[in-house]
Design a protein around this motif. Sequence first.
Motif, short mmCIF file in Angstrom:
data_model
loop_
_atom_site.label_atom_id
_atom_site.label_comp_id
_atom_site.label_asym_id
_atom_site.label_seq_id
_atom_site.Cartn_x
_atom_site.Cartn_y
_atom_site.Cartn_z
N THR A 137 42.31 -10.10 59.16
CA THR A 137 42.62 -9.91 60.56
C THR A 137 42.17 -8.35 60.91
O THR A 137 42.11 -7.53 60.16
N ASN A 197 40.27 -12.58 63.95
CA ASN A 197 40.10 -12.93 62.49
C ASN A 197 38.78 -12.97 62.22
O ASN A 197 37.84 -13.43 63.05
N THR A 239 37.21 -14.52 65.81
CA THR A 239 37.44 -15.26 66.84
C THR A 239 38.91 -14.65 66.90
O THR A 239 39.47 -14.00 66.06
N GLU A 240 39.08 -14.90 68.36
CA GLU A 240 40.53 -14.23 68.60
C GLU A 240 41.69 -14.78 68.06
O GLU A 240 41.70 -16.03 67.83
N VAL A 241 42.78 -13.92 67.49
CA VAL A 241 43.83 -14.45 67.12
C VAL A 241 44.73 -15.31 68.41
O VAL A 241 44.76 -14.70 69.22
N TRP A 242 45.16 -16.45 67.93
CA TRP A 242 45.63 -17.22 69.04
C TRP A 242 47.24 -16.70 69.14
O TRP A 242 47.94 -16.38 68.29
N GLN A 243 47.45 -16.40 70.37
CA GLN A 243 48.61 -15.94 70.91
C GLN A 243 49.48 -16.99 71.55
O GLN A 243 48.76 -17.31 72.51
N PRO A 244 50.72 -17.60 71.43
CA PRO A 244 51.35 -18.31 72.36
C PRO A 244 51.52 -17.92 73.59
O PRO A 244 51.46 -16.66 73.79
#
Length: 169
Positions: free
Chosen positions: A106, A147, A160-165
């Motif tokens: 990260t 990431n 790629t962007e870290v997925w955030q809920p």
Amino acid sequence: MTVFLVLGLVGLAVLLVSLVAGDVLDGHLDALEADWISTAVIGGFVSAFGFGGAIADGAGAPMVVSLAVGTGSGVVVGWFASWLTRLVKDGPSDGTVSIGDSVGRTARVITAIPAEGYGVVRVLVGGHPLQLNASAHLPIEAGAEVNVTGVLSPTAVSVTEVWQPPNPE
């Protein structure tokens, strides 16, 4: 007893010099051709021989017994110094950090990443911060967590962007 104490102090001085200045007798002991001979081993042996012999002599033991006690003490301490030296010399070391080590980690975006260009990310690898150029399929704002997905060049990675809920507001 005085000779034993002087030998003990000389051994401590050699040991201290070897710890501070390195292997000062390196090159002078080449005739012995052994890896286990080092300044620390010699200093440890001589100091333990001197102090062990002085203790036995001070306790009233005959000279032969004092020499045997000094020799036994010197062998034990010399072996221990050899073991410690080998442990330090043969111990594992961390390899050089490379850009490939950042894949899967990260990172934080330092400079915004445009859709068709490069920005800058900072990733921590093995305790070492790496600042790398980064490319992504979608634009990513500065401060976002990403990431690292691949290596593009020796100085650039893909992210790629870290997925955030989604926030339920």
